[in-house]
Scaffold this motif. Structure first.
Motif, short mmCIF file in Angstrom:
data_model
loop_
_atom_site.label_atom_id
_atom_site.label_comp_id
_atom_site.label_asym_id
_atom_site.label_seq_id
_atom_site.Cartn_x
_atom_site.Cartn_y
_atom_site.Cartn_z
N ILE A 136 0.86 -1.20 0.00
CA ILE A 136 0.00 0.00 0.00
C ILE A 136 0.90 1.24 0.00
CG2 ILE A 136 -1.79 1.27 1.23
CD1 ILE A 136 -2.65 -1.43 2.46
N TRP A 137 0.98 1.89 -1.14
CA TRP A 137 1.84 3.07 -1.31
C TRP A 137 1.30 4.21 -0.44
CZ3 TRP A 137 4.93 3.49 -6.25
CH2 TRP A 137 5.72 4.63 -6.27
N LYS A 139 0.60 7.91 1.28
CA LYS A 139 0.54 9.30 0.80
C LYS A 139 1.74 10.12 1.27
CE LYS A 139 -4.50 9.54 0.43
NZ LYS A 139 -4.48 9.65 -1.04
N ASN A 163 2.75 -2.05 -8.81
CA ASN A 163 2.81 -1.38 -7.51
C ASN A 163 1.43 -1.04 -6.97
OD1 ASN A 163 5.82 -0.06 -8.64
ND2 ASN A 163 5.69 -1.05 -6.65
N THR A 164 0.43 -1.83 -7.36
CA THR A 164 -0.93 -1.66 -6.86
C THR A 164 -1.31 -2.90 -6.06
OG1 THR A 164 -1.59 -0.29 -8.74
CG2 THR A 164 -3.36 -1.38 -7.54
N GLU A 168 -6.95 -4.38 -5.29
CA GLU A 168 -7.47 -3.17 -5.92
C GLU A 168 -7.39 -3.24 -7.45
OE1 GLU A 168 -5.68 0.33 -4.29
OE2 GLU A 168 -6.30 -0.13 -2.24
N SER A 176 -6.95 4.30 -6.02
CA SER A 176 -6.06 5.25 -5.35
C SER A 176 -4.60 4.86 -5.40
CB SER A 176 -6.50 5.43 -3.89
OG SER A 176 -6.60 4.18 -3.24
N HIS A 177 -4.29 3.62 -5.80
CA HIS A 177 -2.90 3.20 -5.91
C HIS A 177 -2.55 2.79 -7.33
CE1 HIS A 177 -3.81 2.59 -1.55
NE2 HIS A 177 -2.70 3.29 -1.47
N LEU A 182 -1.26 8.28 -8.68
CA LEU A 182 0.06 8.50 -8.09
C LEU A 182 0.90 9.44 -8.95
CD1 LEU A 182 0.74 4.88 -6.83
CD2 LEU A 182 0.42 6.89 -5.40
#
Length: 797
Positions: A136-137, A139, A163-164, A168, A176-177, A182
């Motif tokens: 989970i990248w 914020k 990278n998601t 999701e 959102s990822h 991003l």
């Protein structure tokens, strides 16, 4: 000269027209992004973010699984003239390091932070709730794209993302990822870790899209990605010719499957008959002649786990030579396609105003194919040879034997995943900026890391890294700008401490010294457990290739570095280590799934779980005057799956357990009537237990052990209540790690059946498809867990 006062930012950039003009000329950005609107007494148009004066275009290219020495730019056996040409006008960094796995490297590259620090201690597919491995990248780690976009750049990404969070990756999001959340304003590529060159599952932004051609019509993913990037560049220049851009181009090549056409393979016929030991020696000699490695560097020996070429039988040599020919051809073709993008930059006038960062691999070369290599499943040497004519084609997912990965990482030890040694963590970096880098063709040997790329980009773009983005305080950058080395080959490195950890393999670099401890073998898979090998110690200032283990000679230095590793690991969330048995998402037991209309790309983890249980598929369709054809529902592809489809009016149900297994099909005796119909596939699951013919050896009582045979499903096709066909299917449905999706009204990616090409969309109307699944019993769960046709239980899939 930087302004002496801070600029305030939060919302869309809003400053007066006078201050906007000043900001356009300023060499740095504000402390917080985006800029907050100022209080205006006169109504005004919202302002537009403008890049600092003289900010260059940034092109960031990343290849996949290449290794340090496979390309000719670093002395390898594969001709890569476009990389070579770029290097001749730029700099080659021969001491540049990545993380030993793809998602971790990409996260560090695009954020400037350490991988575990932002939840990417492993690939997204192997995530767990442990903070360093969540995928989970956060914020608090704004990407290069986000920061540059808020400083007036256009941003676009092409190719592999990875990278998601896997949960999701679905048509409903959340998004959102994804790249477009991003910082990238445009994305075209694939979100998962790998795909095929012929039948990829692609997204444009967050929308699934089909390829415009079939493999038979000449479709190649590398070509498609290059075409799309070129088109985006031309459109950008037409609409905003004065606006700088950030273009991220990550092909996904040369990750398996090794797909490349026969004309490219033919260029390397017979080029690897000398074997991996000799190829390593030849590469090592070229590296010294090119100055890529120091004159005093030693060639490290072959690991005992890999066979000597001279010890192989003739059939083994034939297979392994062919594997390398395909592997080499794949890189050569990739170089050609990336070269078309580089050529377009020149043709469009983007030379002096464009910096190109070209990283030739996201980790070491991949040995994940195992000692013999694979063709999509583990097969014997002779079985692989029987498919030799299909190597590189859509029908296989071939991967080289591990020893070729070792050869592609000359002069180092080991390969991808092995973060304890340089073979897993070292790749070529090329930096080209004509008119700005004076020592063209030079070599730079400062220790550097993938986290240095973001600070370098901000430095040369005259952008100050913000303390806050969208109100979220930012983690500090871990790397340092490489700009100091552009014109000074002898400048001391500014990156003096770096930890590495992948799949339990540990490494630590500090002030020229390296300590590492390996865990298991790279072909054992991610999430290995067990006892690690003893720590080793190397002085890289005198031992470039890690050839001389000094652990016994300098025990105090080794102890010091072990303590440094533990300190860095604690700071960066390496502990607790990833637990691969822990699900990366909450599981909810369901017995019913309803899909309305034609929907694509439903991840298997979100779809019906039919492994080891009885179930029913009910499809409500409508057909007009045309003869009905196409897929009603399909899950999976060539690697395993099932499909309910119509061919010339007749209903067919087909399943294959994978490339190694047969295709089993039943077909209706009557064609479908015009109008509305209800098609059902009723599947009765029967775990088949039989009694061995003789007592088990470990049974003192003489009792016979029950032997579990493959799972059997008795399937019946019914159309409008009438039985049309029935048959037994042996194997899973579908379980395991099949990487393709559930599709309603089509079969995207590779086709399950050999009787059609993807996506084979249904030419009628699919009104609704319903899956009804029985609650699994203890025995069915045990059967499913037994490994027949799958590697995971229904709740783990």
């Amino acid at each position: 000269m930087k302004p002496s006062f801070p600029l305030s930012l939060t919302g869309a950039l809003a400053v007066s027209s006078v201050s906007m003009a000043l900001a356009a000329d300023a060499p740095s950005g504000p402390a917080m992004l985006p800029v907050a609107p100022s209080v205006a007494t006169v109504p005004a148009w919202p302002p537009v973010a403008r890049a600092p004066k003289g900010a260059p275009n940034i092109v960031l290219i990343l290849l996949d699984d290449v290794g340090y020495s496979w390309s000719s730019v670093f002395g390898g056996p594969v001709a890569t003239p476009n990389i070579d040409a770029l290097a001749s006008h730029g700099l080659r960094y021969n001491n540049f390091h990545v993380n030993a796995l793809c998602s971790p490297t990409r996260a560090s590259l695009l954020s400037g932070r350490n991988d575990h620090e932002i939840g990417f201690g492993t690939i997204a597919d192997a995530a767990s709730p442990a903070p360093g491995y969540s995928s989970i990248w956060p914020k608090s780690a704004a990407s290069i794209a986000e920061v540059l976009k808020l400083n007036g750049y256009s941003t676009a990404a092409f190719g592999k993302w990875h990278n998601t969070p896997t949960w999701e990756v679905n048509p409903a999001g959340p998004f959102s990822h994804w790249p477009t959340s991003l910082g990238f304003e445009y994305f075209y590529g694939f979100v998962e870790g790998n795909t095929t060159q012929y039948e990829p599952e692609l997204f444009r932004d967050t929308t699934p899209v089909d390829t415009l051609k079939t493999p038979e019509q000449g479709y190649i993913l590398n070509t498609d990605l290059a075409n799309d990037a070129i088109h985006w560049l031309d459109e950008h220049d037409a609409a905003a010719p004065g606006k700088p851009f950030f273009l991220y181009f990550a092909t996904g090549a040369i990750h398996s499957p090794h797909h490349v056409t026969k004309d490219w393979i033919a260029k390397y016929n017979g080029k690897f008959d000398q074997g991996w030991d000799k190829v390593r020696e030849e590469t090592f000699a070229r590296q010294k002649a090119l100055g890529i490695i120091p004159a005093n560097a030693d060639l490290t020996p072959r690991p005992r786990e890999l066979p000597a070429w001279d010890s192989l039988a003739a059939n083994e040599k034939r297979l392994y030579s062919a594997q390398a020919e395909v592997y080499a051809a794949y890189l050569a073709e990739t170089d050609f396609e990336v070269g078309r993008l580089l050529d377009e930059l020149k043709q469009s006038g983007h030379v002096d105003d464009t910096v190109v960062f070209y990283i030739v691999g996201d980790n070491g070369a991949s040995g994940e194919g195992g000692v013999e290599g694979t063709i999509g499943y583990q097969a014997s040497v002779d079985e692989q040879l029987s498919h030799l004519d299909e190597f590189g084609s859509k029908t296989l997912r071939n991967h080289v034997a591990s020893a070729w990965a070792w050869a592609a990482d000359t002069p180092f030890q080991w390969m991808k995943q092995v973060a304890s040694h340089l073979g897993g963590t070292t790749d070529p970096l090329i930096v080209s900026w004509p008119g700005h880098i004076r020592s063209e063709g030079g070599i730079r040997s400062q220790f550097s890391h993938v986290t240095d790329i973001a600070p370098t980009i901000y430095d040369i773009a005259h952008v100050d890294f913000p303390q806050e983005v969208d109100g979220v305080k930012q983690l500090p950058l871990e790397g340092s700008s490489l700009a100091y080395s552009f014109d000074d080959p002898n400048a001391p490195s500014k990156h003096n401490l770096q930890f590495f950890e992948t799949s339990g393999n540990r490494g630590i670099y500090k002030d020229g010294w390296w300590a590492g401890s390996r865990l298991g073998l790279p072909w054992d898979g991610i999430g290995k457990q067990g006892s690690p090998e003893p720590w080793e110690l190397y002085n890289l200032t005198t031992d470039f290739s890690q050839a001389h283990n000094l652990a016994d000679r300098y025990p105090d230095k080794l102890k010091e570095l072990e303590a440094v590793f533990d300190s860095e690991a604690a700071r960066n969330q390496v502990y607790p280590r990833n637990a691969p048995s822990v699900s990366s998402e909450p599981q909810v037991r369901r017995t019913n799934w309803v899909y309305r209309g034609a929907v694509d790309r439903i991840p298997p983890r979100l779809g019906p779980r039919m492994l080891g249980v009885s179930h029913r598929i009910t499809a409500e369709i409508e057909i007009g005057e045309n003869t009905p054809n196409g897929v009603i529902v399909a899950e999976g592809g060539r690697l395993g799956g099932y499909t309910l489809f119509v061919k010339s009016g007749f209903v067919a149900y087909e399943e294959t357990p994978g490339l190694a297994g047969p295709h089993t099909q039943i077909i209706s005796k009557d064609p479908l009537p015009r109008g509305k119909s209800v098609i059902e596939v009723v599947s009765e699951f029967e775990p088949d237990f039989r009694v061995d013919s003789k007592p088990a050896n470990d049974s003192a009582s003489g009792k016979r052990k029950r032997r579990q045979s493959p799972m059997v499903y008795h399937d019946t096709i019914m159309v409008n209540g009438t039985t049309e066909a029935a048959g037994d299917f042996v194997g899973s449905r579908i379980g395991g790690s099949v990487p393709e999706t559930l599709d309603i009204g089509s079969d995207t990616g590779s086709p399950v059946s050999n009787e059609y090409d993807s996506p084979n969309r249904f030419n009628g109307v699919v009104t609704q498809v319903t899956f009804s699944v029985e609650e699994p019993t203890a025995s069915s769960l045990a059967t499913a867990a037994g490994g027949h046709g799958g590697t995971s239980t229904p709740t783990e899939r």
